[in-house]
Design a protein around this motif. Sequence first.
Motif, mmCIF file in Angstrom:
data_model
loop_
_atom_site.group_PDB
_atom_site.id
_atom_site.type_symbol
_atom_site.label_atom_id
_atom_site.label_comp_id
_atom_site.label_asym_id
_atom_site.label_seq_id
_atom_site.Cartn_x
_atom_site.Cartn_y
_atom_site.Cartn_z
ATOM 1 N N THR A 1 2.516 11.076 4.785
ATOM 2 C CA THR A 1 2.052 11.734 5.994
ATOM 3 C C THR A 1 0.915 12.699 5.660
ATOM 4 O O THR A 1 -0.088 12.780 6.383
ATOM 5 C CB THR A 1 3.227 12.497 6.648
ATOM 6 N N ARG B 1 10.765 9.046 -7.180
ATOM 7 C CA ARG B 1 10.372 10.382 -6.733
ATOM 8 C C ARG B 1 10.885 11.418 -7.711
ATOM 9 O O ARG B 1 11.944 11.239 -8.322
ATOM 10 C CB ARG B 1 10.962 10.687 -5.353
ATOM 11 N N ARG C 1 0.859 -1.176 0.000
ATOM 12 C CA ARG C 1 0.000 0.000 0.000
ATOM 13 C C ARG C 1 0.894 1.224 0.000
ATOM 14 O O ARG C 1 2.075 1.170 0.388
ATOM 15 C CB ARG C 1 -0.983 -0.035 1.170
ATOM 16 N N ARG D 1 11.481 9.124 5.826
ATOM 17 C CA ARG D 1 11.675 10.185 4.834
ATOM 18 C C ARG D 1 12.656 11.203 5.413
ATOM 19 O O ARG D 1 12.423 11.745 6.488
ATOM 20 C CB ARG D 1 10.313 10.823 4.575
ATOM 21 N N ASP E 1 5.664 11.942 -6.130
ATOM 22 C CA ASP E 1 6.048 10.580 -6.534
ATOM 23 C C ASP E 1 5.681 10.368 -7.994
ATOM 24 O O ASP E 1 4.648 10.858 -8.475
ATOM 25 C CB ASP E 1 5.335 9.538 -5.661
HETATM 26 P P1 AMP Z 1 6.240 9.830 4.611
HETATM 27 O O1 AMP Z 1 5.723 11.159 4.429
HETATM 28 O O2 AMP Z 1 7.371 9.641 5.523
HETATM 29 O O3 AMP Z 1 5.063 9.177 5.052
HETATM 30 O O4 AMP Z 1 6.701 9.235 3.230
HETATM 31 C C1 AMP Z 1 5.857 9.175 2.118
HETATM 32 C C2 AMP Z 1 6.607 8.644 0.952
HETATM 33 O O5 AMP Z 1 6.905 7.264 1.132
HETATM 34 C C3 AMP Z 1 5.855 8.690 -0.350
HETATM 35 O O6 AMP Z 1 5.891 9.980 -0.932
HETATM 36 C C4 AMP Z 1 6.580 7.648 -1.170
HETATM 37 O O7 AMP Z 1 7.738 8.204 -1.758
HETATM 38 C C5 AMP Z 1 7.000 6.621 -0.120
HETATM 39 N N1 AMP Z 1 6.148 5.432 -0.119
HETATM 40 C C6 AMP Z 1 5.188 5.085 0.775
HETATM 41 N N2 AMP Z 1 4.672 3.878 0.453
HETATM 42 C C7 AMP Z 1 5.306 3.443 -0.654
HETATM 43 C C8 AMP Z 1 5.222 2.273 -1.475
HETATM 44 N N3 AMP Z 1 4.388 1.260 -1.186
HETATM 45 N N4 AMP Z 1 6.026 2.193 -2.556
HETATM 46 C C9 AMP Z 1 6.896 3.176 -2.852
HETATM 47 N N5 AMP Z 1 7.025 4.307 -2.116
HETATM 48 C C10 AMP Z 1 6.246 4.436 -1.029
#
Ligand code: AMP
Length: 462
Positions: free
Chosen positions: A256, A349, A252, A361, A334
Amino acid sequence: MRRYGRHVDWAPGAAITIAGETLARDDFLGRVHDTALTLDGAPTIAVVAEATMSTVVTIVAALEAGVPVVPLSPDAGQREREHVLSDSGAGLLAEGGTTWALPGNDTVPRGDAALILYTSGTTGPPKGVPIRPDAVHACIAGLADAWDWTADDVLVHGLPLHHVHGLVLGVIGPLLTGSGLIHTGRPTPTAYAAAQGSLYFGVPTVWSRIARDVDSARALAGARLLVSGSAALPGPVFDALGALAGQAPIERYGMTETLITLSARADEQRLRGSVGRPLAGIQARVVDDAGMPAAVGQLGELQATGPSVFAGYLNRPDATAASFTADGWFRTGDIATVDADGIHRIVGRASTDLIKSGGYRVGAGEVEDALLSHPAVAEAAVVGEPDDDLGQRIVAYVVASGVQGDELIAHVATTLSAHKRPRSVVFVEALPRNAMGKVDKARLGHIPPSTMTAPATNGDLP
Ligand code: AMP
Ligand code: MCA
């Protein structure tokens, strides 16, 4: 449903275990309710999000009392902690079972967020993301639908509690669906294997460590559903778990800012590298450089809208404006594709300055600023380099004199937080720059290092 407080209906259900301490559901909710009464009318509360029962009770009690919660990373360094406390306007700080007032902030009016989570951008300090109670409810309802997540499940994970994955999905999820929860303290393969739950959450680093630990992977054979998220799950890990645990994880995708927006469904075939379809209520689109819908299978920026998407960053109207399109969709940054069946794939990204390391992140600019705050550092450029365990490892290229790599690594760990520390430091004579004088990060890694590099003992993987 049993009603506690004015703000939340927690579901009845199975026991809650946090790092070895177990409470029956009613006892857990009773403790939450008692604590919520003491928080009635309180200002925003920052909570150092250790994986302990008392911390989880405090967080859930604040949610029940309608008091916004700001979870702090337990390993946050002084600069990061001060930034989060002042930016959020938290009036209370809870740490290790004690709660005290933060002088100066205790009269700041609180907003209507359930949570304020901090997340990194490409530059500057982390930004506050206010998350509304209805966004949390919409997200968990969408996941319960996609994953058939019910009170019959026992969720197992050991993820940190200051992010969406571990806290919203991993703690509030069980409290709204009624499923049991076993938080393993740390997300180790042996702890996951021993827990014998039905539903498992992990970041790709966790799944890849489990796939390498054959006995632990085999011990998950009785689970109903394994779920991966926070970063891309490597294909070989998907395959290895399919072979060892009898099922590959579903993936999935979320952020954030948006909570979870896309997911594979429990009742559909598991597809390697796919993050499935929008959750109920979410709309997603893939848009090309001209802002037009990308053709089937073509790359473009993923954009989303729906009930779990936030309204804007705290105190950052500039960043908020840059994050939404003119027609109000959130720009995820993304790069994705969508096929003719509506199945999405995340390809990468748009910015190389946002690094995903172990599912965290990390903004390159934030780490560069921390390095530059060390008196021996003249220039710094930070990149994410491919890593079998962490997905990306943080590597710092610095122009400096009179300092060792391990000192700079420790400086970042204590200024920001341990997971933001570079895993290695490469000393160079000068950073490669383009004609405009901007650091050309694409050429890093291709420049000869000067004589000193950080010793391999400082987090370098074999
Ligand atoms: P965060 O804000 O720390 O929650 O990170 C969000 C980022 O995590 C997204 O913009 C994506 O780049 C990455 N991400 C989350 N889930 C996935 C997934 N299943 N596959 C690839 N990237 C993901
Ligand atoms: C090492 N340590 C240090 C130093 N070196 N401390 C201070 N200074 C140093 N120089 C310590 C650390 O504090 C830590 O201690 C220990 O060494 C190991 O730390 P670390 O390297 O971070 O551990 P790891 O084994 O490499 O961690 C891998 C991990 C972790 C467990 C997978 O990265 C992790 O928990 N990731 C999950 C991230 C996540 O949940 N992301 C969700 C956000 P100690 O042992 O005491 O801790 S994404 C999200 O929410 C969206 C919506 C989504 O899609 O999910």
